[in-house]
Design an enzyme around this catalytic site. Structure first.
Site, PDB file in Angstrom:
ATOM      1  N   HIS A 137      -3.853  44.269  41.628  1.00  0.00           N
ATOM      2  CA  HIS A 137      -3.806  43.264  40.560  1.00  0.00           C
ATOM      3  C   HIS A 137      -3.699  43.937  39.205  1.00  0.00           C
ATOM      4  O   HIS A 137      -4.402  44.908  38.933  1.00  0.00           O
ATOM      5  CB  HIS A 137      -5.073  42.399  40.583  1.00  0.00           C
ATOM      6  CG  HIS A 137      -4.934  41.169  41.411  1.00  0.00           C
ATOM      7  ND1 HIS A 137      -5.000  39.902  40.891  1.00  0.00           N
ATOM      8  CD2 HIS A 137      -4.716  41.014  42.736  1.00  0.00           C
ATOM      9  CE1 HIS A 137      -4.837  39.018  41.849  1.00  0.00           C
ATOM     10  NE2 HIS A 137      -4.660  39.671  42.989  1.00  0.00           N
ATOM     11  N   GLU A 172       2.358  37.112  42.385  1.00  0.00           N
ATOM     12  CA  GLU A 172       1.848  36.015  41.566  1.00  0.00           C
ATOM     13  C   GLU A 172       2.249  36.250  40.107  1.00  0.00           C
ATOM     14  O   GLU A 172       2.246  37.380  39.632  1.00  0.00           O
ATOM     15  CB  GLU A 172       0.316  35.948  41.636  1.00  0.00           C
ATOM     16  CG  GLU A 172      -0.249  35.759  43.015  1.00  0.00           C
ATOM     17  CD  GLU A 172      -0.697  37.064  43.638  1.00  0.00           C
ATOM     18  OE1 GLU A 172      -0.740  38.093  42.926  1.00  0.00           O
ATOM     19  OE2 GLU A 172      -0.992  37.067  44.851  1.00  0.00           O
TER      20      GLU A 172
END
Length: 318
Positions: A38, A106
């Site tokens: 992330h 994402e």
């Protein structure tokens, strides 16, 4: 037989904490590690975002367990040629005990260069081309590629994988599961859904690995654990494509206001009931998963590892 590994959350813990967890996981009897990738955490309460490739290098010197990325996106934030170099080096450092879990990504992590966020169909097309590019580079041969989405000009990995470097494809619906079966060496999904596993198997995934992951919160105080999960990981309960489309932690915090404590209590395994934890993980084995990674939410890591070592893992292996 299903293997059980520990899930390292780069969003919630510092690099030093992740290394400590990896060492403790090995001592507790977990046989594998998975790690998230992330750029941002899901919300500010989680508060971390270690660079996954640095972490994998450190893990290779801290423990002797296999490591899988769950998952990285090789299409927007990093070019697939750069991802291929990072994965190849990781494989060499880990002595071929590395698997590259990939997904369509994402917006939360991939929007940072200012690019428009593509539709799912376009992202799936980009992922397929990215995997093709990476596999060519993994051979160690000189590669030039001129595709719809990516160009590679006379590139060669001089530090190439010394053996197989499997690429597992993440999917959360039937259409994506079929893509994973067609282009992946394995399938990653986070729910014990036997229908998705079947879709993967029937689309070319027969004999390939199915990998899953789940977060729990072991605690002697179940109510306290539910409140902790509600503060740190309400995003796990957001429906549909929100996780792929919202661009910032602030947006996730706004959406998470709709997640109730009752929903968390129903959906996440909290507390210290051994049978509940065993059942949560056993559901993946019954659905046909080969590897399941469990992550402990919150700071009570020692009690989690002690309890899983003494109670949960032995019960699963029986």
């Amino acid at each position: 037989m299903t293997e059980y590994g520990y899930f390292l959350s780069c969003e919630e813990f510092t690099p030093d904490e992740l290394i400590d967890q990896a060492r403790r996981a090995r001592q507790a009897g977990f046989t594998r590690l998975a790690i998230s990738d992330h750029f941002h955490p899901w919300n500010d309460a989680q508060g971390n975002s270690a660079f996954v490739w640095s972490m994998i290098g450190a893990l290779s010197r801290a423990v002797d367990l296999p490591v899988t990325t769950l998952v990285t996106c090789p299409t927007v934030r990093l070019h697939p040629a750069v991802t291929a170099q990072a994965a190849a080096t990781s494989s060499v450092l880990l002595g071929e005990r590395f698997a590259l879990g990939v997904g369509t990504g994402e917006a939360l992590n991939e929007h940072i260069h200012g690019d428009a966020w593509p539709s799912f169909d376009q992202r799936a097309e980009m992922l397929e081309e990215a995997i093709e590019v990476m596999r060519e580079l993994f051979t160690g041969d000189l590669v030039s590629h001129h595709g719809r989405h990516y160009t590679v000009d006379n590139a060669r990995l001089y530090t190439a994988p010394e053996g197989p470097l499997p690429v597992y494809v993440s999917a959360f619906g039937p259409k994506a599961a079929e893509l994973a079966g067609r282009i992946g060496d394995g399938f990653v999904t986070m729910t014990p859904d036997s229908d998705l596993v079947s879709a993967f198997r029937e689309s070319g995934g027969a004999g390939k690995k199915v990998v899953g992951g789940v977060k729990v919160c072991w605690s002697g105080d179940r109510d306290k654990a539910v409140h902790l999960v509600h503060r740190l990981w309400p995003t796990e309960l957001l429906p549909g494509e929100l996780a792929q489309l919202l661009p910032t932690p602030a947006h996730f915090e706004q959406a998470s206001e709709l997640v109730t404590l009752e929903a968390v209590a129903d959906a996440v395994t909290c507390g210290d009931d051994v049978d509940e934890h065993v059942e949560t993980l056993s559901a993946y084995a019954r659905a046909g998963f080969d590897e399941v990674y469990v992550g402990q939410i919150g700071p009570d890591q020692e009690v989690f590892f002690d309890s899983y070592q003494e109670l949960v893992l032995p019960a699963l292996r029986r």
